[in-house]
Motif scaffolding. Sequence first.
Motif, PDB file in Angstrom:
ATOM      1  N   ARG A 100     -12.470  39.108  25.880  1.00 51.39           N
ATOM      2  CA  ARG A 100     -11.182  39.507  25.309  1.00 51.39           C
ATOM      3  C   ARG A 100     -10.007  38.729  25.906  1.00 51.39           C
ATOM      4  O   ARG A 100      -8.966  38.591  25.280  1.00 51.39           O
ATOM      5  CB  ARG A 100     -10.971  41.005  25.514  1.00 51.39           C
ATOM      6  CG  ARG A 100     -11.908  41.858  24.668  1.00 51.39           C
ATOM      7  CD  ARG A 100     -11.564  43.322  24.777  1.00 51.39           C
ATOM      8  NE  ARG A 100     -12.430  44.137  23.933  1.00 51.39           N
ATOM      9  CZ  ARG A 100     -12.335  45.454  23.820  1.00 51.39           C
ATOM     10  NH1 ARG A 100     -11.413  46.104  24.515  1.00 51.39           N
ATOM     11  NH2 ARG A 100     -13.162  46.115  23.030  1.00 51.39           N
ATOM     12  N   GLU A 111      -3.945  28.139  17.630  1.00 50.03           N
ATOM     13  CA  GLU A 111      -5.072  28.867  17.082  1.00 50.03           C
ATOM     14  C   GLU A 111      -5.868  29.445  18.244  1.00 50.03           C
ATOM     15  O   GLU A 111      -5.598  29.137  19.409  1.00 50.03           O
ATOM     16  CB  GLU A 111      -5.946  27.919  16.246  1.00 50.03           C
ATOM     17  CG  GLU A 111      -6.849  28.614  15.252  1.00 50.03           C
ATOM     18  CD  GLU A 111      -7.487  27.625  14.271  1.00 50.03           C
ATOM     19  OE1 GLU A 111      -8.206  28.091  13.379  1.00 50.03           O
ATOM     20  OE2 GLU A 111      -7.273  26.416  14.410  1.00 50.03           O
ATOM     21  N   ARG A 112      -6.844  30.279  17.953  1.00 49.71           N
ATOM     22  CA  ARG A 112      -7.646  30.879  19.022  1.00 49.71           C
ATOM     23  C   ARG A 112      -8.305  29.794  19.872  1.00 49.71           C
ATOM     24  O   ARG A 112      -8.798  28.797  19.346  1.00 49.71           O
ATOM     25  CB  ARG A 112      -8.709  31.803  18.449  1.00 49.71           C
ATOM     26  CG  ARG A 112      -8.174  33.054  17.772  1.00 49.71           C
ATOM     27  CD  ARG A 112      -9.298  33.910  17.207  1.00 49.71           C
ATOM     28  NE  ARG A 112     -10.030  33.224  16.151  1.00 49.71           N
ATOM     29  CZ  ARG A 112     -11.232  32.694  16.276  1.00 49.71           C
ATOM     30  NH1 ARG A 112     -11.873  32.769  17.439  1.00 49.71           N
ATOM     31  NH2 ARG A 112     -11.820  32.091  15.260  1.00 49.71           N
ATOM     32  N   ARG A 134     -11.773  28.472  18.767  1.00 43.39           N
ATOM     33  CA  ARG A 134     -11.748  27.612  17.588  1.00 43.39           C
ATOM     34  C   ARG A 134     -11.297  26.202  17.948  1.00 43.39           C
ATOM     35  O   ARG A 134     -11.865  25.204  17.496  1.00 43.39           O
ATOM     36  CB  ARG A 134     -10.815  28.213  16.543  1.00 43.39           C
ATOM     37  CG  ARG A 134     -10.832  27.503  15.205  1.00 43.39           C
ATOM     38  CD  ARG A 134     -12.147  27.724  14.503  1.00 43.39           C
ATOM     39  NE  ARG A 134     -12.118  27.236  13.140  1.00 43.39           N
ATOM     40  CZ  ARG A 134     -13.201  27.170  12.362  1.00 43.39           C
ATOM     41  NH1 ARG A 134     -14.364  27.585  12.812  1.00 43.39           N
ATOM     42  NH2 ARG A 134     -13.103  26.708  11.142  1.00 43.39           N
ATOM     43  N   ALA A 188      -9.664  35.847  23.629  1.00 44.62           N
ATOM     44  CA  ALA A 188      -9.759  36.167  22.210  1.00 44.62           C
ATOM     45  C   ALA A 188      -8.390  36.258  21.545  1.00 44.62           C
ATOM     46  O   ALA A 188      -8.280  36.700  20.412  1.00 44.62           O
ATOM     47  CB  ALA A 188     -10.518  37.473  22.017  1.00 44.62           C
ATOM     48  N   VAL A 189      -7.345  35.851  22.253  1.00 42.68           N
ATOM     49  CA  VAL A 189      -5.980  35.875  21.733  1.00 42.68           C
ATOM     50  C   VAL A 189      -5.396  34.472  21.819  1.00 42.68           C
ATOM     51  O   VAL A 189      -5.985  33.570  22.413  1.00 42.68           O
ATOM     52  CB  VAL A 189      -5.105  36.861  22.533  1.00 42.68           C
ATOM     53  CG1 VAL A 189      -5.618  38.282  22.379  1.00 42.68           C
ATOM     54  CG2 VAL A 189      -5.072  36.489  24.021  1.00 42.68           C
ATOM     55  N   GLN A 190      -4.215  34.293  21.230  1.00 45.46           N
ATOM     56  CA  GLN A 190      -3.600  32.970  21.218  1.00 45.46           C
ATOM     57  C   GLN A 190      -2.687  32.724  22.419  1.00 45.46           C
ATOM     58  O   GLN A 190      -2.051  31.679  22.504  1.00 45.46           O
ATOM     59  CB  GLN A 190      -2.813  32.772  19.921  1.00 45.46           C
ATOM     60  CG  GLN A 190      -3.700  32.603  18.704  1.00 45.46           C
ATOM     61  CD  GLN A 190      -2.914  32.463  17.421  1.00 45.46           C
ATOM     62  OE1 GLN A 190      -3.014  33.284  16.535  1.00 45.46           O
ATOM     63  NE2 GLN A 190      -2.114  31.417  17.332  1.00 45.46           N
ATOM     64  N   ASP A 212     -18.477  27.406  17.396  1.00 45.39           N
ATOM     65  CA  ASP A 212     -17.385  27.840  18.271  1.00 45.39           C
ATOM     66  C   ASP A 212     -17.973  28.694  19.387  1.00 45.39           C
ATOM     67  O   ASP A 212     -18.840  29.536  19.138  1.00 45.39           O
ATOM     68  CB  ASP A 212     -16.358  28.670  17.500  1.00 45.39           C
ATOM     69  CG  ASP A 212     -15.595  27.845  16.480  1.00 45.39           C
ATOM     70  OD1 ASP A 212     -15.642  26.609  16.553  1.00 45.39           O
ATOM     71  OD2 ASP A 212     -14.956  28.459  15.605  1.00 45.39           O
ATOM     72  N   TRP A 261      -1.149  29.297  21.974  1.00 38.52           N
ATOM     73  CA  TRP A 261      -2.012  28.342  21.294  1.00 38.52           C
ATOM     74  C   TRP A 261      -1.714  28.380  19.797  1.00 38.52           C
ATOM     75  O   TRP A 261      -1.382  29.430  19.255  1.00 38.52           O
ATOM     76  CB  TRP A 261      -3.489  28.685  21.514  1.00 38.52           C
ATOM     77  CG  TRP A 261      -3.988  28.491  22.910  1.00 38.52           C
ATOM     78  CD1 TRP A 261      -4.323  29.468  23.798  1.00 38.52           C
ATOM     79  CD2 TRP A 261      -4.240  27.245  23.566  1.00 38.52           C
ATOM     80  NE1 TRP A 261      -4.759  28.912  24.978  1.00 38.52           N
ATOM     81  CE2 TRP A 261      -4.716  27.547  24.863  1.00 38.52           C
ATOM     82  CE3 TRP A 261      -4.092  25.908  23.187  1.00 38.52           C
ATOM     83  CZ2 TRP A 261      -5.059  26.540  25.780  1.00 38.52           C
ATOM     84  CZ3 TRP A 261      -4.438  24.913  24.101  1.00 38.52           C
ATOM     85  CH2 TRP A 261      -4.912  25.234  25.377  1.00 38.52           C
TER      86      TRP A 261
END
Length: 211
Positions: free
Chosen positions: A80, A106-107, A110, A83-85, A75, A104
Amino acid sequence: MRSPILHPHSNRPLPGRRRATALLVAATLALALGGCIRLGAGKPPASLLTLTASQALAPGNGSSGKGEDALVVYDPEVDRTLAVQRVAVTVDPSNVAYLKDALWVERPARLFGALLAETIRARGKQLVFAADDRAALSQRRLTGRLLAMGYDAGSHAVVVRYDAVRSESGKLATRRFESRVPVARADAETVGPALNAAANAVAGEVADWIG
């Protein structure tokens, strides 16, 4: 005049201490039920965004070979902002916001890592493992950094930008990949499919580069 709290098995009022305890239990239960029913002040999004590989390994197909010859796809690293959805929006070079009503599943790191692995795997030329797979013993690695995967307000387009690092036999190679897809509106229904297309374009170019 308020009715006294009654014992479940009696018509007599409860003593003072037990009455206070019953009130506390009732209040706690009310709060718990309220927490179950009211999940949050904000309205949840109608749907969650994801990435779907346009080049995927067909059912029944696969690869074989030595574990040490496999390619391990990691991955990507992110800052930052990613780093969030939430879906990032670049307002200008020094300001970042997030797209309304868009999340999203997921992150982003990923999702993009899984897309890379599946796209390379679909070519059928080599064994491909995810970095968290216990069978991944190879020193052939694809790492990198996801610099952008969101909407750029200045150009009215979605942007996916990835700095790839390929490691093999002690040698390193790097390359930057980027795809832009213009969008007519800055909403989840329009931006989501455009991001999927841009991410697949980048993944395809990376797969070509890996060979």
